[in-house]
Design an enzyme around this catalytic site. Structure first.
Site, PDB file in Angstrom:
ATOM      1  N   THR A   1       0.855  -1.174   0.000  1.00 27.59           N
ATOM      2  CA  THR A   1       0.000   0.000   0.000  1.00 27.59           C
ATOM      3  C   THR A   1       0.899   1.235   0.000  1.00 27.59           C
ATOM      4  O   THR A   1       1.933   1.267   0.671  1.00 27.59           O
ATOM      5  CB  THR A   1      -0.939   0.012   1.219  1.00 27.59           C
ATOM      6  OG1 THR A   1      -1.814  -1.108   1.110  1.00 27.59           O
ATOM      7  CG2 THR A   1      -1.784   1.281   1.273  1.00 27.59           C
TER       8      THR A   1
ATOM      9  N   PHE B   1       1.064   5.235   0.791  1.00 24.77           N
ATOM     10  CA  PHE B   1       0.424   6.267   1.596  1.00 24.77           C
ATOM     11  C   PHE B   1       0.995   7.616   1.184  1.00 24.77           C
ATOM     12  O   PHE B   1       2.163   7.705   0.805  1.00 24.77           O
ATOM     13  CB  PHE B   1       0.760   6.067   3.082  1.00 24.77           C
ATOM     14  CG  PHE B   1       0.236   4.768   3.642  1.00 24.77           C
ATOM     15  CD1 PHE B   1      -0.943   4.735   4.365  1.00 24.77           C
ATOM     16  CD2 PHE B   1       0.922   3.579   3.444  1.00 24.77           C
ATOM     17  CE1 PHE B   1      -1.437   3.550   4.874  1.00 24.77           C
ATOM     18  CE2 PHE B   1       0.438   2.386   3.949  1.00 24.77           C
ATOM     19  CZ  PHE B   1      -0.743   2.368   4.667  1.00 24.77           C
TER      20      PHE B   1
END
Ligand code: PEP
Ligand code: MN
Length: 691
Positions: free
Chosen positions: A277, A279
């Protein structure tokens, strides 16, 4: 606890304390060097030095009986942290007003949520004390940054399995905030519960919808189990802890399991083994970054409703050599069928070329919002280096293993440019997509960080014929890595002449192969023999091999054309070069353009060798096709003694790599022992190839 155990643990603690002291001393020196870099135009990173350093440390480690790769991994972390610390120094210098007392970082979720882990990772090198604050929603996070109750906000923006996080994108367009950083976190989802209960006892699973989506395949295998979405993975773990119901579980990180006193019932349950992921770090105002820090810049724009408007905008970036890393479109609020484009590119607002591009973009767009520049965590130049294998000269643009004459030229057979008459005769061939007549430029296939084909450095794939056990493949992987091999091979499903011979350990072997590849940072390649195996194998292997015996198995070829994974297509032992290229055409015609050809010997009247390595096929294929071609001398000659000379010859003939079989104890091998190199022989061959 026995006295002996206590004594040993005491000594361990003392050693750990010394390691910490040594790290602190190292960190002080790193800061000293960082100070020098503040005032002098020194490069922030010297990749060649890092490669040499890692190689030297690995050699030192091996000399005292440690695993060289293990030590390399530890030092990569140390080097990465040092680099971040030096970057911090530069950021401070360029932003003297940046807050230095305690900073507050807001994130959505609860303690142990992935956003929390990302915030901890990102601000580890920050010079101020950091306190993280959990909030209920993404909007709350951005609101906190806007009203000043938080200095920074951590917002997940995309996941490599589930895709973009739309809510985050939409909020960024609405709020007037700046992006000042990004962070990438490897997501390792675990199923966590109160006790280490068997899977079949679990009746209810909670997690964030994104996490549920990323683990959908695992969840589908569970019967009679209710799946419930929850605002956050950490909150889901907290619920499981608080309700004390043994039939409940959550999908969360191992870290969250630890924080909430839960047990990991099953680890790594995501659909894709590489699951990350990204960010973004949000602040009220932008920060300035030194040009030596590789940066990305993010923009939001809406194009005018004109023909070719988006293309014109992208061309502006291309003209300034700004490489795009992300392009996303989202509906434009209150304007049906119109879109906002989110663009990330490699570049820094402080660069004149970026400023020029923005001036031009302003004239081509109806909305243009610059979100900010920030240090990149995904660009190639920011990734850790690999140690330089023994015997390798320092990297230069003219790598000695590169193919002579290749590079800038567009038409490049192994013997130089392809003549127009050859191209003309190729027009009549029964294949099109694989033909040089269709694509003049060599195809370069990416396998993780590796490049195969064109002017890329030739690769070495090595490993056992069959994956015989977990321990054996781990040992092979260690040796392949240690001697500079690029990829790990190993058969899980074996095509054998006799039905009574060892047929491979199937999916168990694949699990071991995957573990070994991951442990040593090597992409893996394995053979598939049945169409039904293609999808599940493609999920775990980096390259799928189609064996010589199946080269014209058209069902397999068509299925391999439907996946997005490179295929290693071996030449059938009784196939002509054009039949082989015809087989490759099937794969390309069904969509998959990533085929690496592999010459592995053909049947001739000669019986002294197992097959006859058709080395002439290398320049012929390179003339007729743009696809990369490698050689497998092991299956060609059938005896280990002739493997190294033919590997050397293959590279001399212009092959883009070689694949060889190795085995810890060839006499005991379950398949192809006589042609397998023992580890010392493999090391010798690598020396010869590198010379
Ligand atoms: C192999 O690579 O183990 C193999 C079976 O090769 P081939 O298909 O070339 O015989
Ligand atoms: Mn074999």
């Amino acid at each position: 606890m026995s006295e002996r155990l206590e004594e040993l643990r005491g000594r361990l603690d003392a050693i750990d304390a010394r390691i910490i002291e040594a790290l602190a001393a190292r960190q002080a020196l790193v800061s000293g060097i960082g100070e020098l870099k503040l005032d002098e135009p020194l490069a922030l990173r010297d990749r060649a030095r890092e490669q040499d350093l890692l190689a030297r440390l690995a050699a030192q480690a091996r000399a005292v009986g440690l695993d060289g790769y293990f030590v390399t991994r530890v030092f990569r972390e140390i080097l990465d942290h040092s680099l971040r610390a030096q970057q911090e120094g530069l950021v401070r210098r360029h932003n003297p007003d940046r807050k230095r007392s305690e900073i507050v970082v807001a994130y959505q979720g609860g303690e142990g949520a992935y956003s929390h882990l990302a915030a901890t990772k990102h601000f580890a090198a920050h010079d101020a004390a950091v306190s993280c604050r959990a909030l209920a929603t993404f909007a709350d996070v951005l609101e906190a940054v806007r009203d000043g109750t938080a200095d920074y906000g951590m917002l997940p923006i995309e996941n490599t399995t589930a895709g973009s996080i739309n809510e985050a994108y939409d909020l960024l367009a609405r709020m007037d905030l700046a992006l000042v950083g990004e962070e990438v976190l490897r997501i390792e989802h675990c199923l966590v519960a109160l006790e280490p209960v068997p899977l079949c006892n679990i009746r209810r699973i909670y997690s964030h919808p994104q996490a549920l989506a990323q683990c959908s395949e695992f969840l589908r295998t569970l019967s009679d189990c209710h799946i419930e979405s929850f605002p956050n993975t950490a909150l889901a773990a907290e619920k499981v802890r608080d309700e004390r119901d043994l039939s409940q579980a959550a999908i969360a990180s191992q870290d969250a399991a630890g924080r909430y006193g839960l047990h990991v019932v099953r680890r790594d349950i995501a659909n894709q083994r590489e699951n990350y992921t990204r960010f973004v770090v949000v602040a009220a105002s932008p920060l300035k970054y030194d040009l030596r820090i590789p940066c990305k810049t993010s923009l939001i724009f809406a194009t005018k409703h004109e023909e070719g408007a988006l293309l014109a905008c992208l061309n502006i970036l291309a003209a300034q050599h700004l490489s795009l890393t992300k392009l996303e479109s989202r509906p434009r609020p209150n304007n049906p069928w119109e879109y906002l484009f989110y663009v990330d590119f490699e570049g820094n607002l402080a660069e004149p070329r970026v400023q020029q591009a923005l001036r031009e973009l302003a004239g081509k767009t109806s909305v243009l919002k610059v979100l900010g520049s920030y240090p990149s965590r995904t660009s190639r130049e920011t990734q850790p280096v690999e140690p330089r294998p023994a015997g390798h000269a320092p990297a230069t643009s003219a790598d000695p293993r590169s193919t002579p004459g290749a590079g800038g030229a567009v038409e490049q057979g192994a013997c130089g440019p392809v003549s127009p008459s050859v191209l003309q005769s190729l027009q009549k061939a029964p294949y099109k997509l694989v033909s040089r007549a269709t694509r003049l430029q060599d195809t370069v296939i990416r396998v993780g960080p590796l490049e195969v084909g064109g002017a890329a450095r030739p690769i070495v794939i090595a490993g056992p014929c069959s994956v015989e056990s977990r321990e054996m493949i781990l040992e092979c992987a260690r040796v392949v890595k240690e001697h500079g091999g690029d990829m790990l091979r190993g058969g899980c499903f074996k095509p054998r002449t006799s039905p009574y011979a060892f047929q491979g350990h199937g999916y168990d072997a694949l699990e071991w192969l995957e573990e070994a590849g991951r442990a040593y940072g090597l992409p893996i390649v394995t053979e598939v023999m049945h169409p039904a195996d293609i999808e599940p194998v493609a999920r775990r292997a980096d390259v799928l091999q189609l064996g010589a015996r199946n080269m014209q198995n058209f069902s397999l070829l068509k299925e391999l054309g439907r996946i997005d994974r490179p295929v290693l297509l071996k030449r059938g032992m009784m196939s002509s070069i054009d039949e082989w290229l015809g087989a490759a055409e099937y794969i390309l015609a069904h969509g998959n353009q990533q085929v690496i050809l592999c010459e592995r010997g053909i049947r001739t009247f000669e019986t002294a060798t197992r097959n006859t390595l058709d080395l002439a096929a290398v320049p012929v294929v390179r003339e007729r096709s743009h696809l990369p071609i490698i050689c497998d001398p092991s299956h060609a000659v059938g005896a280990w003694r002739w493997v190294a000379p033919m590997a050397v010859a293959a590279l001399a003939a212009g092959a883009h790599g070689v694949m060889v079989e190795i085995h810890p104890d060839p006499g005991q091998a379950l398949s192809d022992g006589p042609q397998s190199l023992r580890f010392e022989r493999f090391a010798e061959m690598m020396q010869r190839l590198q010379a």
